[in-house]
Every structure is written in structure tokens, then in C-alpha cells.
Design a protein around this motif. Structure first.
Motif, PDB file in Angstrom:
ATOM      1  N   ALA A   1      43.438  25.642  -2.297  1.00 45.22           N
ATOM      2  CA  ALA A   1      44.852  25.544  -2.652  1.00 45.22           C
ATOM      3  C   ALA A   1      45.606  24.604  -1.706  1.00 45.22           C
ATOM      4  CB  ALA A   1      45.506  26.926  -2.617  1.00 45.22           C
ATOM      5  N   PHE A   2      45.028  24.303  -0.538  1.00 49.16           N
ATOM      6  CA  PHE A   2      45.695  23.494   0.478  1.00 49.16           C
ATOM      7  C   PHE A   2      45.175  22.065   0.425  1.00 49.16           C
ATOM      8  CE2 PHE A   2      45.632  27.883   1.857  1.00 49.16           C
ATOM      9  CZ  PHE A   2      46.960  28.099   2.207  1.00 49.16           C
ATOM     10  N   PHE A   3      46.092  21.121   0.356  1.00 46.61           N
ATOM     11  CA  PHE A   3      45.727  19.709   0.268  1.00 46.61           C
ATOM     12  C   PHE A   3      45.075  19.252   1.574  1.00 46.61           C
ATOM     13  CE2 PHE A   3      47.939  17.565  -3.503  1.00 46.61           C
ATOM     14  CZ  PHE A   3      47.806  18.703  -4.287  1.00 46.61           C
ATOM     15  N   PRO A   4      44.272  18.198   1.538  1.00 45.85           N
ATOM     16  CA  PRO A   4      43.389  17.877   2.676  1.00 45.85           C
ATOM     17  C   PRO A   4      44.013  17.086   3.806  1.00 45.85           C
ATOM     18  CG  PRO A   4      42.943  16.388   0.850  1.00 45.85           C
ATOM     19  CD  PRO A   4      43.966  17.377   0.344  1.00 45.85           C
ATOM     20  N   GLY A   5      45.228  16.564   3.654  1.00 48.99           N
ATOM     21  CA  GLY A   5      45.773  15.665   4.670  1.00 48.99           C
ATOM     22  C   GLY A   5      45.854  16.289   6.052  1.00 48.99           C
TER      23      GLY A   5
END
Length: 430
Positions: A135-139
Motif C-alpha cells: 500500500a506504500f509507494f516506494p520513493g
């Protein structure tokens, strides 16, 4: 010949007279400049260019950064007090690790992603007890992994990212404030309202808000100056951090269209499509591992009840959670804050639309739609940190109504302290 006035007549000097004797002029001895040896710390700063960076900052920038650092110190004081005064357990003799208060909730998800990846050892959403980390973007996790190469502590690495990113964000916000409110010349008033806002603690911990704003606010500055390539590149970086980057991309697209219709060039038309590429790449990566193009969205639905509901259903469910006694008082208080933040957001959108600030209205409205159509409201107070028109607008109001600044500080400071204390002691704080 021209006759001199009587006061200027004089006989020419005789040979040997004092007027013709050579005068020995004594000049001070020439001294070679003493070369001062730089300390090792000074040499290190000069090697990294830090001294030139400081010289590049204007006096207004330095004032804003001083305010920023002072508020960071206040968070650290609160974290230290939380360790000693509110330990977990009634008979605790050890306050625990110094950085332990900062490693709470989503910070653990970012740590797990940075350390182990999204799908370690073939684990994934098909397993019971999965933590829904996709659910958490990779940046942020990618940057955390890079910084961890230099900083051994995962928590310290996350704090360092947010410290540097937060400084860049608050500088950009102060400059944005000057473009909206000429009276706030150095942007320090806007920075004050922002840094003492109710959820300001999330700018000082290993969360994504500071990093997102470090990209988003300079992107908006560049878009205001019609530097579309730079604006959309920075927005693309913002979309690697949070899905909110897509809302920013939509606002920049609206700003571009309005600019082109007003007589500017359409030559930058392809640039607003650039921010869509990082989310597409992330969706492709998740599809390769799970077979689901929307795996990040479905993870949010499983873990945080973010499946679609009508706005009135979401309001009703949040109201019941806040006031019907179905949750403990701590969670109920947070749901009450969610309702208050939704009302603030709706009022902000209405004001922006009234002032015909259409790009900013689109940005905030999309954020409200995404957060306000779940089963119940989650993380809207924290999302207010990303609404820069709110903090600029409050600063502008305080310039017209001087009493408002006092009212705001008397309300926001204790609320900010309570939210920070809740998070630092492991309680849910949005």
C-alpha cells in the motif's frame, strides 16, 4: 601674466631652504598576510560546499530555517519527556532507546520495505497475517535504504531524511507565501503557522510528508513561473512518494491549461503527463509479483478500510466511531479530529473556488475525495500538512486580523503537543 591675489603671493624658495630638502617618508613595513589554518570541521564543510550553500541563503531564508530548527528541538524535547514520563507499563525502570518514540506505526512499514523489500522470501498478500506493505509507494523506502548505507540506524536514517526534506519544504513554502501574500515578505508567518500546526510532528519523523513536500512545493513554484519541465519532473518524484502526487499533477495540468488559454505557449503540453509514469511503473512491478495491477489500492482496502463508500456513508461511519462509544476514547478522539479536518478541507475548497484559484481547489478537492470516500475517514488531519493554501491563507488572515494569530497559536500549540505526545507514546495519531 596673470597677477596673483595678495594672499597667494610668495617668493620662490631658495636653494637649500627647507622647502626643497628631501623629506624621508616613513611607510609602515609590509607584512605578509597570516594564513589561518582551518579546523578539520571547516575544511570538511568547505569540501562539501556547505559554506557556499549557507552563503546562498538569503537573510529571510535563514530566519525561516532558525524557526524550523527550533521547532525540531521542541519535538525532540517532547520525545525525551515521553520516554520518561509515559512509559509502556506502570513499573518501568528503563526509559528505553533514545530513538524508540519515533519508530511507530507506518515508520515500521517503511523500515520493513527498505530492509526486506516488498515480497521477501515469496511472501505476499496471499498469506494470512500479511502486513499489506504494498500500500506504500516506494520513493521513501528506496531513499531510506540508500541513506542507511551511511547511517547504520534505520530510525536515524528516516529522521535525517525528514530533517533535510523538511528544511527544503519550509523554505519553498516561505517563498510561495510571498507570491500569494505580498505582505508576508519573508514567508516566516506562514512557516510559523505550518510548523505549529496540529499534525506538525509528522514532519519530524520517518514519514513521507516532509519528503513529499520537498518535491511538491518547489514543483508548484516552478509551475507558477511556467517552468513546466522542472515542475513536472519534481511532481514525478513526488508521485514516487505518495499517491497525492497525482493530485498535484492534476492541479499543474489545470494551471498549464489556464496559462495556455491566457495567451501563453502550448509547447509544454506533453510535460503534465510525466508524473503518471512512476505510479504506472509501480503498478507494473506489483502486477509482476501479484498479478494485480491495483495491488496497492487493494492493500489499502484490506488494511485500512479504504474501499469505496459514498461521502455521506463515510461521514456517518466516522461520526459513529467518534461519538457513539464503539471505540476507546483515544481512537474516538482521533475520529473527532478526522471530522474537524474534513470540515476545514471543505471550507478551504469553497474559499479557493470563490477566489477562482482553480488549480489549488482541484488539488485539495481530489485529496478530500480520496480520503472522504472510504468506509470512514483516516489520516485527513495529517493530510492537511500537504494543503499549502491552508497555511498561506491562515497567515494572510492573521495579517488582516492581528488577533487571529494569538487565537491560532493558543489553540494549535496544545493540540499539536497532544498529537505529538500520542504518536511518540505509541498511540494512534492519524
Amino acid at each position: 601674466m596673470t597677477t596673483l591675489p595678495p594672499g597667494l603671493r610668495h617668493a620662490p624658495p631658495r636653494p637649500g631652504s627647507p622647502e626643497l630638502r628631501p623629506v624621508a617618508h616613513e611607510f609602515p613595513p609590509v607584512r605578509k598576510p597570516v594564513r589561518q589554518e582551518l579546523s578539520p570541521a571547516s575544511r570538511a564543510l568547505r569540501a562539501t560546499g556547505f559554506d557556499r550553500a549557507v552563503a546562498w541563503l538569503s537573510p529571510a531564508d535563514r530566519r525561516v530555517l532558525r524557526l524550523y530548527l527550533l521547532t525540531r528541538i521542541s519535538v525532540w524535547i517532547m520525545a525525551h519527556g515521553a520516554r520518561w514520563l509515559f512509559p509502556r507499563g506502570s513499573d518501568v525502570r528503563d526509559a528505553g532507546a533514545v530513538l524508540a518514540p519515533f519508530q511507530q506505526w507506518d515508520a515500521n512499514h517503511y523500515l520493513h520495505i527498505a530492509r526486506d523489500g516488498y515480497f521477501p522470501a515469496d511472501t505476499g498478500p496471499w498469506m494470512d497475517g500479511w502486513d499489506n506493505r504494498e500500500a506504500f509507494f516506494p520513493g521513501f523506502p528506496l531513499l531510506l535504504r540508500v541513506v542507511h548505507v551511511i547511517v547504520p540506524s534505520w530510525t536515524a536514517a528516516g529522521l535525517l531524511i525528514s530533517l533535510v526534506a523538511g528544511a527544503a519544504a519550509v523554505l519553498a513554502l516561505s517563498r510561495l507565501a510571498g507570491s500569494y501574500v505580498p505582505e508576508d515578505t519573508d514567508g516566516r508567518r506562514t512557516a510559523l503557522f505550518f510548523l505549529l500546526s496540529p499534525c506538525a510532528v509528522f514532519l519530524a519523523i520517518g514519514y513521507t510528508e516532509a519528503l513529499f513536500l520537498a518535491f511538491a512545493l518547489p514543483a508548484w513554484l516552478a509551475a507558477q513561473r511556467h517552468r513546466w519541465a522542472l515542475a513536472c519532473t519534481l511532481t514525478a518524484l513526488a508521485t514516487t512518494v505518495r499517491v497525492s502526487g497525482l493530485f498535484l499533477a492534476a492541479a499543474i495540468a489545470v494551471l498549464f491549461v489556464l496559462s495556455a488559454w491566457s495567451g501563453k505557449s502550448w509547447r509544454g503540453a506533453p510535460w503534465p503527463a510525466l508524473p503518471a509514469l512512476p505510479p504506472l511503473a509501480y503498478s507494473w512491478y506489483l502486477h509482476a509479483h501479484t498479478g494485480d495491477w491495483m495491488a496497492w489500492k487493494h492493500a489499502q482496502e484490506r488494511g485500512w478500510y479504504r474501499e469505496f463508500h459514498s461521502p455521506w456513508e463515510a461521514w456517518t461511519n466516522t461520526w459513529n466511531a467518534a461519538f457513539e462509544g464503539v471505540h476507546t476514547t483515544g481512537y474516538a478522539a482521533m475520529f473527532q479530529a478526522e471530522l474537524a479536518a474534513m470540515l476545514v478541507g471543505l471550507a478551504l475548497v469553497a474559499l479557493l473556488a470563490r477566489r477562482r484559484r482553480w488549480p489549488e481547489a482541484v488539488y485539495v478537492a481530489l485529496s478530500l475525495w480520496a480520503l472522504g470516500t472510504s468506509y470512514w475517514y483516516v489520516s485527513i488531519p495529517r493530510a492537511t500538512l500537504l494543503w499549502w493554501p491552508l497555511w498561506i491563507g491562515l497567515a494572510a488572515l492573521s495579517l488582516r486580523r492581528p488577533w487571529f494569530r494569538t487565537v491560532y497559536l493558543c489553540v494549535a500549540v496544545p493540540v499539536s503537543a497532544l498529537v505529538a505526545l500520542a504518536f511518540l507514546t505509541g498511540r494512534w495519531a492519524g
